[in-house]
Enzyme design. Structure first.
Site, short mmCIF file in Angstrom:
data_model
loop_
_atom_site.label_atom_id
_atom_site.label_comp_id
_atom_site.label_asym_id
_atom_site.label_seq_id
_atom_site.Cartn_x
_atom_site.Cartn_y
_atom_site.Cartn_z
N ASP A 319 0.88 -1.16 0.00
CA ASP A 319 0.00 0.00 0.00
C ASP A 319 0.92 1.22 0.00
O ASP A 319 2.12 1.10 0.31
CB ASP A 319 -0.89 -0.02 1.25
CG ASP A 319 -1.77 1.21 1.33
OD1 ASP A 319 -2.33 1.60 0.29
OD2 ASP A 319 -1.89 1.78 2.42
N THR A 321 -0.07 4.88 1.20
CA THR A 321 -0.26 5.77 2.34
C THR A 321 -0.11 5.01 3.65
O THR A 321 -0.79 4.02 3.90
CB THR A 321 -1.66 6.42 2.29
OG1 THR A 321 -1.80 7.08 1.03
CG2 THR A 321 -1.83 7.40 3.43
N ASP A 530 -0.72 -1.64 6.81
CA ASP A 530 -0.75 -1.19 8.20
C ASP A 530 -1.64 -2.05 9.07
O ASP A 530 -1.80 -1.79 10.26
CB ASP A 530 -1.19 0.27 8.30
CG ASP A 530 -2.59 0.50 7.76
OD1 ASP A 530 -3.31 -0.49 7.50
OD2 ASP A 530 -2.99 1.67 7.61
#
Length: 637
Positions: A319, A321, A530
C-alpha cells in the site's frame, strides 16, 4: 539448620546431567590411567567401565522405557539396547563409551540449545514486575498483575511501563527497543500512546491503563514468539513421520545383520550408529535461533507452514499511504472553484475557508489518514466544521455527511461520479496540476456541485529508498504498489523508489482481485500494509506483513510477519531471515542424512567401530547445532 541439605538437593537436581557426565567420565578416565601406568588389573578395568556405563546409562534407560511405554521407539532405546548388549558380551569399554558419549552429547546440546532460546528468555526478563499506581491516598507500588484497566500509573525515570495506555500528564523519553528493536528513544507527552515494557529514561508520566496483564502488547509478543518457536515447518513434520518407522527399521536391520554375520558387536554398532540424532535437532535449533534473533530486532516471524511460505515469496505488494509514506499527511493547499453565475444552490460564496469547513464536517467521524490531515488543518486555521449529521464512510471513496443546507462529499473522482457530480475541464486541470507534483487531491462537493479541492502531501518514510534493492537482494523478483490514491501521486512515489508496477485508484476489493491475479499467475505474494485499512488484501496474500504492529492488536495476532516498528528496512530483512532459516534447516538435514549413511556403510564394511562411530555421531549432532546457532547473528556480523 535444614536449609543446607535442601540447598544441596536443589543444586544436585539442577545439575544432575553435569554430575552424571562428570562421574561417568572420571571413572572412564581412571580406568584408562590405571591401565596405562600398569597399576590396574583387567578386573579393575572391567569394574570401572561397567560402573561408568551404569552411571551414564541409568537416565538413558529410564527415558527409553518411559517412551517405550508410550509406544514410541526412540534413540535412547537404541543406546540402551547397545549398552546392555555390549556388557553382555563382555565389552564394558564399548558400553561405557556409548552411554557416556550419549549423555555428554545431550548435555552439550542442552547448553547450546539454551543459547538459541536466549532471546525469548531476555524478553521474559524484561517483563514489568511492578508498577506505581496513583490512589486517593498517594502512590502505591503494586504487582503489575494487580493493575486494573482505568488505573492511573505513575512512571518515573528508570521505571518499566507496566501497561499499555495513554499519557495523561507529563513528558518523558522512552526506550522501546525491547518491543520495536528501535535504538532511538521515543518522546511522548499528553495524548500519546505508550507500550508496556518500555523504559523511561528521562521525565515523568501519568498513564491511564488501557490494556493490562496478558492483554498488553508485551505479553502478546512473548506468547507469539514462544508459539512460533514451537511450530514445525513442513520439513520437520516430515522428519517426525520418518522417525516413527526409522527406529524400528534400524532395530530390525541390526537383528538381520546379526543373523547373517553372527557378529554381535557389528550388530550393536550398526544399531547405535543408526541413531538419527542430528536429524532430530536439524530443524528445531535453526527455527528457535532464527526466530529468537528476529524477535530481538522487533520482527515477529510466525513459524510452521508460514515460515515455508515466506521463504517462497517472489512478489511483494505495498500500500502507499502509511506504508511507503509516513502516514502523517498534511494539507498543502486548498482551492475554491469558481462558481457559475448565480453561485451555488444556496447562494453561499465559495472560498477556501468555506471549502475547509465543509470538508472538516464530512471527515469528523473518519479515522482515515487524509481525514486527520484535513481536521488538523482546519484546527490550525481556526476554522470550525459546518454542523453535520448522518455521516457515511465509504472505503476507497471518501466520506459523506448531511447538513441543513445539503449533502457534503469529500473524496476522489469515483465518489463524485457515484453521486452524479461532474467536474469541468478547468476543475480537472487544477486537480491534475497538483497530482503531477505528487499531491493527493480530495475533492469537495456540496449540494450536488463541486466547490473546491484540497491538496495533501505525505512524505516518504526514512529508509524507503533502499527498500526495493533490499528486497531484490533477499530474492524477491517483483514489487508492486496497490493503492487507492491517484495515478500521478502513486507513479511519482514508485519512480522515486524503483517499484516495478503501479496499480492506482483501487478500492479494497480491487486490491484483493489484483493479488488473486498475481497468485493465479503462479506467484507467491506478500502484502505489506498497516493491518487496518489493508485488512482484506493482507488476508488474501500468501504472506501478510503488518507495519507498525505494536499499535495494532489484530495485526500482531494474524500477520505472518508483524513488524513492531515502522522501519521499512525490516521488510527485506524479515524475508531474508526467513530464507536463511529454511536454508540452514535444509543444510542440517542433508548433512545429518549423509553422516548416518556414511557411518552405516563404514559399519557394514567393518571400517567404523562402536566407540569411534558414537564419537563421530555425537560430533555430527554438535555441528548441526552450531550451524543453526549461526542464525543468532546477523549475516554481516
Amino acid at each position: 539448620m535444614y536449609d543446607a541439605p535442601s540447598r544441596v538437593y536443589g543444586w544436585v537436581s539442577r545439575h544432575r546431567e553435569l554430575l552424571t557426565v562428570s562421574i561417568s567420565g572420571s571413572l572412564i578416565a581412571a580406568a584408562w590411567i590405571l591401565r596405562a601406568i600398569g597399576r590396574g588389573t583387567p578386573v579393575t578395568f572391567m569394574v570401572l567401565m561397567t560402573v561408568a556405563a551404569v552411571v551414564a546409562g541409568i537416565s538413558v534407560a529410564r527415558e527409553a522405557i518411559g517412551r517405550l511405554l508410550a509406544k514410541e521407539f526412540s534413540i535412547p532405546l537404541l543406546v540402551t539396547i547397545a549398552a546392555v548388549g555390549a556388557l553382555w558380551i563382555g565389552e564394558a569399554w564399548e558400553a561405557a563409551a556409548v552411554t557416556f558419549l550419549y549423555v555428554l552429547g545431550g548435555y552439550l546440546e542442552g547448553l547450546t540449545l539454551a543459547r538459541t532460546r536466549a532471546a525469548l528468555r531476555t524478553l521474559i526478563d524484561l517483563a514489568p514486575r511492578t508498577g506505581r499506581v496513583k490512589r486517593a491516598d498517594g502512590v502505591h507500588v503494586i504487582d503489575a498483575s494487580e493493575i486494573s484497566k482505568g488505573d492511573v500509573v505513575v512512571v518515573l525515570p528508570g521505571d518499566r511501563v507496566p501497561v499499555d495506555g495513554m499519557v495523561l500528564e507529563g513528558r518523558a523519553s522512552l526506550d522501546t527497543s525491547p518491543l520495536t528493536g528501535e535504538p532511538l528513544p521515543q518522546e511522548v507527552g499528553p495524548g500519546d500512546s505508550v507500550l508496556g515494557g518500555s523504559v523511561s529514561q528521562v521525565g515523568f508520566l501519568e498513564v491511564e491503563a488501557q490494556k493490562v496483564g496478558v492483554d498488553t502488547t508485551f505479553s502478546r509478543i512473548l506468547y507469539l514468539v514462544a508459539e512460533a518457536q514451537d511450530q514445525k515447518p513442513k520439513v520437520q513434520r516430515m522428519l517426525d513421520r520418518f522417525a516413527a518407522w526409522y527406529t524400528p527399521l534400524i532395530i530390525s536391520l541390526s537383528v538381520a545383520l546379526y543373523l547373517l554375520t553372527r557378529d554381535i558387536e557389528l550388530s550393536l554398532t550398526f544399531l547405535v550408529i543408526g541413531c538419527p540424532g542430528a536429524l532430530v535437532v536439524a530443524s528445531p535449533v535453526a527455527v528457535v535461533a532464527g526466530l529468537g534473533h528476529a524477535a530481538r530486532k522487533g520482527i515477529l516471524i510466525k513459524g510452521g507452514e508460514r515460515l515455508e511460505r515466506i521463504g517462497k515469496v517472489d512478489v511483494v505488494a505495498f500500500d502507499k499511504t502509511g506504508t511507503l509514506t509516513l502516514g502523517r499527511p498534511r494539507v498543502n493547499g486548498v482551492e475554491a472553484f469558481d462558481q457559475p453565475s448565480g453561485g451555488t444552490a444556496h447562494q453561499i460564496p465559495a472560498n477556501e475557508q468555506w471549502v475547509t469547513a465543509l470538508a472538516a464536517a464530512a471527515e469528523l467521524r473518519s479515522e482515515h489518514h487524509l481525514a486527520k490531515a484535513i481536521l488538523d488543518y482546519a484546527k490550525e486555521q481556526g476554522i470550525d466544521p459546518v454542523e453535520a449529521s448522518d455521516w457515511a464512510l465509504l472505503p476507497g471513496l471518501g466520506a459523506v455527511a448531511e447538513t441543513d443546507q445539503g449533502t457534503v462529499l469529500v473524496g476522489n473522482r469515483r465518489l463524485l461520479s457515484s453521486r452524479g457530480v461532474s467536474l469541468t475541464a478547468a476543475q480537472e486541470g487544477a486537480a491534475s496540476r497538483r497530482e503531477a507534483t505528487g499531491e493527493t487531491v480530495a475533492f469537495v462537493a456540496f449540494a450536488g456541485a463541486p466547490v473546491g479541492l484540497i491538496g495533501i502531501v505525505d512524505p516518504l518514510r526514512p529508509g524507503a529508498r533502499g527498500l526495493v534493492s533490499g528486497l531484490k537482494q533477499a530474492g524477491v523478483r517483483k514489487t508492486i504498489m496497490l493503492t487507492g490514491d491517484n495515478e500521478h501521486a502513486a507513479r511519482r512515489v514508485a519512480a522515486l523508489l524503483g517499484i516495478d508496477e503501479v496499480r492506482a485508484g483501487l478500492l479494497p476489493e480491487e486490491k484483493v482481485q489484483a493479488i488473486r491475479e498475481l497468485q493465479a499467475a503462479g506467484h507467491v505474494v506478500a502484502m505489506v500494509g498497516d493491518g487496518v485499512n489493508d485488512a482484506p488484501a493482507l488476508a488474501t496474500a500468501d504472506v501478510s506483513i503488518a507495519m507498525g504492529a505494536s499499535g495494532t492488536e489484530v495485526a500482531v495476532e494474524t500477520a505472518d510477519i508483524a513488524l513492531m516498528t515502522d522501519r521499512l528496512e525490516r521488510v527485506p530483512e524479515s524475508i531474508g531471515l526467513s530464507r536463511r532459516i529454511l536454508s540452514v534447516v535444509r543444510q542440517n538435514v542433508v548433512f545429518a542424512v549423509a553422516v548416518v549413511a556414511l557411518l552405516l556403510a563404514g559399519v557394514v564394511g567393518r571400517l567404523v567401530f562402536l566407540a569411534g562411530g558414537m564419537l563421530i555421531h555425537e560430533a555430527s549432532v554438535m555441528l548441526v547445532i552450531l550451524n543453526g546457532m549461526r542464525l543468532l547473528r546477523s549475516p554481516s556480523a
